[in-house]
Design a protein around this motif. Sequence first.
Motif, short mmCIF file in Angstrom:
data_model
loop_
_atom_site.label_atom_id
_atom_site.label_comp_id
_atom_site.label_asym_id
_atom_site.label_seq_id
_atom_site.Cartn_x
_atom_site.Cartn_y
_atom_site.Cartn_z
N GLY A 6 8.18 -12.42 1.86
CA GLY A 6 8.06 -13.29 3.02
C GLY A 6 8.17 -12.58 4.36
N ARG A 7 8.35 -11.27 4.35
CA ARG A 7 8.46 -10.50 5.59
C ARG A 7 7.32 -9.49 5.67
NH1 ARG A 7 13.92 -7.70 6.07
NH2 ARG A 7 13.24 -7.47 8.23
N PRO A 8 6.45 -9.60 6.66
CA PRO A 8 5.36 -8.63 6.79
C PRO A 8 5.90 -7.21 7.01
CG PRO A 8 5.10 -10.44 8.35
CD PRO A 8 6.44 -10.59 7.72
N PHE A 9 5.23 -6.25 6.41
CA PHE A 9 5.61 -4.85 6.56
C PHE A 9 4.37 -3.98 6.55
CE2 PHE A 9 5.55 -5.69 2.06
CZ PHE A 9 5.02 -4.55 1.48
N PHE A 10 4.55 -2.72 6.90
CA PHE A 10 3.46 -1.76 6.90
C PHE A 10 3.72 -0.73 5.82
CE2 PHE A 10 3.38 -3.62 11.07
CZ PHE A 10 2.03 -3.78 11.32
N SER A 11 2.66 -0.35 5.13
CA SER A 11 2.77 0.65 4.08
C SER A 11 1.77 1.77 4.34
CB SER A 11 2.55 0.03 2.71
OG SER A 11 1.24 -0.49 2.61
N CYS A 12 2.03 2.91 3.70
CA CYS A 12 1.12 4.05 3.77
C CYS A 12 -0.24 3.64 3.22
CB CYS A 12 1.72 5.21 2.95
SG CYS A 12 0.62 6.64 2.79
N ARG A 13 -1.28 3.88 3.97
CA ARG A 13 -2.63 3.53 3.53
C ARG A 13 -3.04 4.33 2.30
NH1 ARG A 13 -6.50 0.64 5.89
NH2 ARG A 13 -5.43 0.56 7.89
N ASN A 14 -2.47 5.51 2.13
CA ASN A 14 -2.82 6.39 1.02
C ASN A 14 -2.18 5.96 -0.30
OD1 ASN A 14 -4.13 8.82 0.07
ND2 ASN A 14 -2.09 9.71 -0.05
N CYS A 15 -0.86 5.63 -0.27
CA CYS A 15 -0.15 5.36 -1.53
C CYS A 15 0.59 4.01 -1.57
CB CYS A 15 0.85 6.48 -1.83
SG CYS A 15 2.28 6.48 -0.72
N ARG A 16 0.54 3.26 -0.47
CA ARG A 16 1.15 1.93 -0.35
C ARG A 16 2.68 1.95 -0.37
NH1 ARG A 16 -2.30 -2.72 -2.77
NH2 ARG A 16 -0.80 -3.86 -1.51
N ASN A 17 3.28 3.07 -0.07
CA ASN A 17 4.72 3.19 0.09
C ASN A 17 5.13 2.44 1.37
OD1 ASN A 17 7.38 4.28 -0.21
ND2 ASN A 17 6.86 5.95 1.18
N PRO A 18 6.07 1.48 1.32
CA PRO A 18 6.50 0.78 2.54
C PRO A 18 7.13 1.75 3.54
CG PRO A 18 7.32 -0.33 0.57
CD PRO A 18 6.76 0.98 0.12
N VAL A 19 6.68 1.69 4.81
CA VAL A 19 7.21 2.62 5.81
C VAL A 19 7.83 1.94 7.03
CG1 VAL A 19 5.77 4.58 5.11
CG2 VAL A 19 4.94 2.99 6.86
N ALA A 20 7.53 0.68 7.29
CA ALA A 20 8.09 0.00 8.46
C ALA A 20 7.94 -1.51 8.33
CB ALA A 20 7.42 0.47 9.74
N MET A 21 8.90 -2.22 8.91
CA MET A 21 8.85 -3.68 8.94
C MET A 21 8.11 -4.12 10.21
SD MET A 21 10.39 -4.39 6.15
CE MET A 21 10.39 -6.17 6.30
N ALA A 22 7.31 -5.18 10.10
CA ALA A 22 6.59 -5.70 11.26
C ALA A 22 7.57 -6.14 12.35
CB ALA A 22 5.68 -6.85 10.85
N ASP A 23 8.75 -6.62 11.95
CA ASP A 23 9.78 -7.05 12.91
C ASP A 23 10.27 -5.91 13.79
OD1 ASP A 23 9.66 -9.53 11.68
OD2 ASP A 23 11.53 -9.28 10.58
N ASP A 24 10.06 -4.67 13.37
CA ASP A 24 10.56 -3.51 14.10
C ASP A 24 9.57 -2.93 15.11
OD1 ASP A 24 13.15 -3.45 13.09
OD2 ASP A 24 12.53 -2.35 11.31
N ILE A 25 8.43 -3.59 15.32
CA ILE A 25 7.48 -3.13 16.34
C ILE A 25 8.07 -3.37 17.72
CG2 ILE A 25 5.22 -3.48 17.41
CD1 ILE A 25 4.18 -4.34 14.64
N LEU A 26 8.12 -2.31 18.52
CA LEU A 26 8.58 -2.42 19.90
C LEU A 26 7.41 -2.50 20.88
CD1 LEU A 26 11.48 0.19 19.82
CD2 LEU A 26 11.67 -2.31 19.88
N SER A 27 6.30 -1.83 20.54
CA SER A 27 5.13 -1.84 21.40
C SER A 27 3.88 -1.52 20.59
CB SER A 27 5.28 -0.81 22.52
OG SER A 27 4.09 -0.77 23.30
N LYS A 28 2.77 -2.14 20.99
CA LYS A 28 1.48 -1.88 20.36
C LYS A 28 0.56 -1.10 21.31
CE LYS A 28 1.61 -5.97 17.42
NZ LYS A 28 0.91 -7.19 17.00
N LYS A 29 1.13 -0.50 22.33
CA LYS A 29 0.33 0.17 23.37
C LYS A 29 0.50 1.68 23.37
CE LYS A 29 0.51 -3.87 26.31
NZ LYS A 29 0.86 -4.44 27.60
#
Length: 105
Positions: A6-29
């Motif tokens: 239920g929590r969006p996260f980001f994973s490595c595009r190569n191996c799908r290892n989770p690397v960061a939670m979407a809640d932890d984004i500070l900036s998209k710029k």
Amino acid sequence: MAEFVGRPFFSCRNCRNPVAMADDILSKKFHAKSGPAYLFRNAMNVVFGQAQDRELMTGVFAVAEMYCGNCHEEMGWKYVRAYDPKQKYKEGRFIIDLAKIMKEY
């Protein structure tokens, strides 16, 4: 993986290892070597190279290259030290290249 339900996260595009939670984004710029990047508060399941001084768009920083902890794909970097007092907010934060990750739910 239960902590990700239920929590969006980001994973490595190569191996799908989770690397960061979407809640932890500070900036998209931000920008990385290959293009757009996000600034994250935290990263997980990653390893780092030796910190080195690097001239970036906003000044000189000590940064450590960041790699996927599973497949060792280069993901971005960690700001270790900001020499400009106005950039201190970046210390301990992570730049992750959007070309290297995928969003998952």
